[in-house]
Design a protein around this motif. Structure first.
Motif: not given
Length: 208
Positions: A194-208
């Motif tokens: 859950v903490r991982g989802v919370e940290a990643r949400r809102g980050e811009p998409p990455s191609a790598f």
């Protein structure tokens, strides 16, 4: 001046009160979707109360449709909206319908199948299958707790989600189960996801 201070204090209090996942002292708690059939026994109700207290102590804010949140639109629409605002899901598959006498594959005429006895077992609510499936499809960490005696079919079947689905017995106190090594291990693993989802949400998409 005194009037202005009073107005500012009232506005601050209102801003905290309406904001979701905020405690009275303004501390943020991570919103999670808590799914369970409406308890029909006191021990089921007590289990949910103890579970909610336990989650609050871990800085989670459990949200349940028609308990903490209300929506007049179709249930699936309301559930989807709440899940989009949550970072994980816990489903408690309580006993709901008792099967005094029942048979699986009743009168099957296919040679590879056999009838099997379901006497004295329980079914849970269909929502205990629907809501975890919806959460899984949008990438939320899912944990399912199944009350003893509930048939392990559909999404409750072991291996369906690739996760451990512990069975709990309400003949014991809720706090006894929430103090077991099994629960501590599961909640730590789920919380990490859950903490991982919370940290990643809102980050811009990455191609790598």
């Amino acid at each position: 001046m005194a009037r202005k201070k009073k107005d500012d204090a009232e506005r601050k209090a209102q801003s905290v009160s309406w904001r979701p996942n905020m405690t009275g002292d303004g501390n943020y708690k991570t919103p999670i979707f808590l799914s369970y059939p409406k308890p029909y026994q006191a021990r089921q109700r007590d289990f949910i109360e103890k579970l909610c207290s336990h989650l609050n102590e871990r800085d989670f804010s459990p949200r349940t449709l028609d308990v903490t949140d209300y929506n007049f639109k179709a249930p699936l629409h309301a559930i989807r909206k709440m899940m989009s605002e949550s970072y994980g899901l816990i489903t408690v598959a309580f006993r709901r319908t008792y099967l005094r006498k029942a048979t699986g594959n009743y009168r099957t005429n296919i040679k590879t199948l056999k009838e099997y006895n379901l006497d004295g077992t329980w079914m849970t609510s269909p929502w205990a299958h629907i809501e975890p499936a919806m959460a899984y499809q949008i990438g939320l960490p899912v944990m399912i707790l199944r009350e003893s005696g509930v048939i392990a079919d559909g999404i409750l079947e072991k291996g369906t989600l690739g996760l451990s689905m512990p069975e709990f017995d309400l003949s014991a106190k809720a706090e006894d189960y929430l103090g077991t090594q099994q629960w501590r291990h599961l909640i730590r693993q789920w919380e990490s996801d859950v903490r991982g989802v919370e940290a990643r949400r809102g980050e811009p998409p990455s191609a790598f």
